[in-house]
Design an enzyme around this catalytic site. Structure first.
Site: not given
Ligand code: G3I
Length: 301
Positions: A127, A169, A205, A232, A234
């Site tokens: 990105e 990516n 997405h 990715e 969806d």
């Molecule tokens: O690790 C903490 C955990 O300790 C806590 O309990 C929990 C409560 O909110 O948060 C956890 O962290 C979260 C993490 O996902 C794991 O679940 C973050 O807050 C959350 O921001 C994070 O979101 C991820 C996101 O990327 C971050 O930018 C999504 O799971 C993930 O699907 C998403 O994936 C991205 C790709 O990497 C890049 N392209 C876009 C895609 C969708 O946004």
């Protein structure tokens, strides 16, 4: 064939899912994973904040859990992502200039070395291009270290793991537009100058429509000499969800250098798009109409 992975394998492709280490104890989840998929991507576990929580101190516990799950399935493992403006550890967010540059390149080297020989393809940089009509780079702390940060990252990744395919990516690059054209220009420049790049990931997405030039966009990257992957996928729920999934699948099958498709989660309840039900299995693990349309498209190919 009767599963996504086996059906994709009939044309030499993979069908993968993003998975979370914290869900590997859920039998319903791993049951679908083991049955249907032949590639995995860590949803968060190989990102910078996860793998280098303090500078120079690396933690591969959860990344290795994803790797081992993939190995146990005989699946390909896509590495995601070595450098990204988001999900950086706080120590990196506070750096700039040559200090950040050397920390970033060291991160690439260390993580790619840890997983050397085990990763099918790395998202080396994620990105880095801006949305909108400009076609240029996104502003970020990494970009402010100099426009050559992306090629420096790719060279470091190649040196650390010569056998992994190295990908760029991004999202909103799924059709022909200013952003995807900017990425294509970078790919052609890298190819012309011998900067190592093997593949481009199209996150896909998608909302309730798919760009009409989706396949043509994949093809123009393939024509520039890189593999392409749907990384990715969806799709927003709605009347067209199954059709859009089929359109994307058929587009990949029609491009010989499209090597595989990854969906960004397994069940709707696993998705980052809360409440949008954008995946192939419902929250109870049942196959949706979108699943059937993908399976049929893979088998028609
Ligand atoms: O690790 C903490 C955990 O300790 C806590 O309990 C929990 C409560 O909110 O948060 C956890 O962290 C979260 C993490 O996902 C794991 O679940 C973050 O807050 C959350 O921001 C994070 O979101 C991820 C996101 O990327 C971050 O930018 C999504 O799971 C993930 O699907 C998403 O994936 C991205 C790709 O990497 C890049 N392209 C876009 C895609 C969708 O946004």
């Amino acid at each position: 064939a009767t599963t996504l992975g086996a059906s994709a394998a009939q044309t030499g492709r993979y069908f993968g899912a993003a998975i979370a280490a914290g869900k590997l104890g859920d039998g319903a989840y791993t049951g679908i994973l083991n049955r249907e998929f032949n590639s995995v991507t860590p949803e968060n576990e190989m990102k910078w904040d996860a793998t280098e929580p303090s500078r120079g101190s690396f933690n591969y516990t959860n990344g290795d859990r994803i790797l081992n799950q993939g190995v146990s399935m005989g699946a390909k493992v896509r590495g995601h992502a070595l450098l990204w403006h988001a999900q950086q550890p706080s120590w990196a967010q506070s750096l700039s200039g040559s200090t950040l540059r050397s920390a970033a390149i060291n991160h690439v080297t260390q993580v790619a070395t840890h997983y050397q020989g085990k990763i099918y393809a790395w998202d080396v940089v994620n990105e880095a291009f801006a949305d909108g009509s400009g076609g240029g780079r996104r502003d970020s702390n990494l970009q402010r270290t100099g426009n050559d940060w992306i090629e420096a990252a790719f060279r470091a990744a190649r040196a650390a793991d010569p056998n992994a395919k190295l990908c760029y990516n991004d999202y909103n690059t799924d059709g022909v537009n200013a952003k995807s054209t900017g990425v294509l220009t970078m790919v052609k420049d890298f190819k012309a100058r011998g900067v190592p790049i093997d593949c481009v990931g199209f996150q896909s997405h998608l909302g309730t429509t798919v760009p009409g030039d989706y396949q043509a966009n994949l093809q123009r990257f393939a024509d520039a000499g890189v593999d392409v992957q749907i990384t990715e996928l969806d799709v927003a729920q709605g009347g067209n969800q199954a059709n859009i999934y089929a359109t994307v699948t058929k587009a990949c099958l029609a491009v010989s250098r499209c090597t595989g498709i990854t969906v960004w989660g397994i069940r709707d309840s696993d998705s980052w798009r809360t409440g949008e039900n954008p995946l192939l299995f419902d929250s109870a693990g049942n196959k949706k109409a979108a699943y059937t349309s993908v399976l049929n498209a893979l088998n028609a190919g």
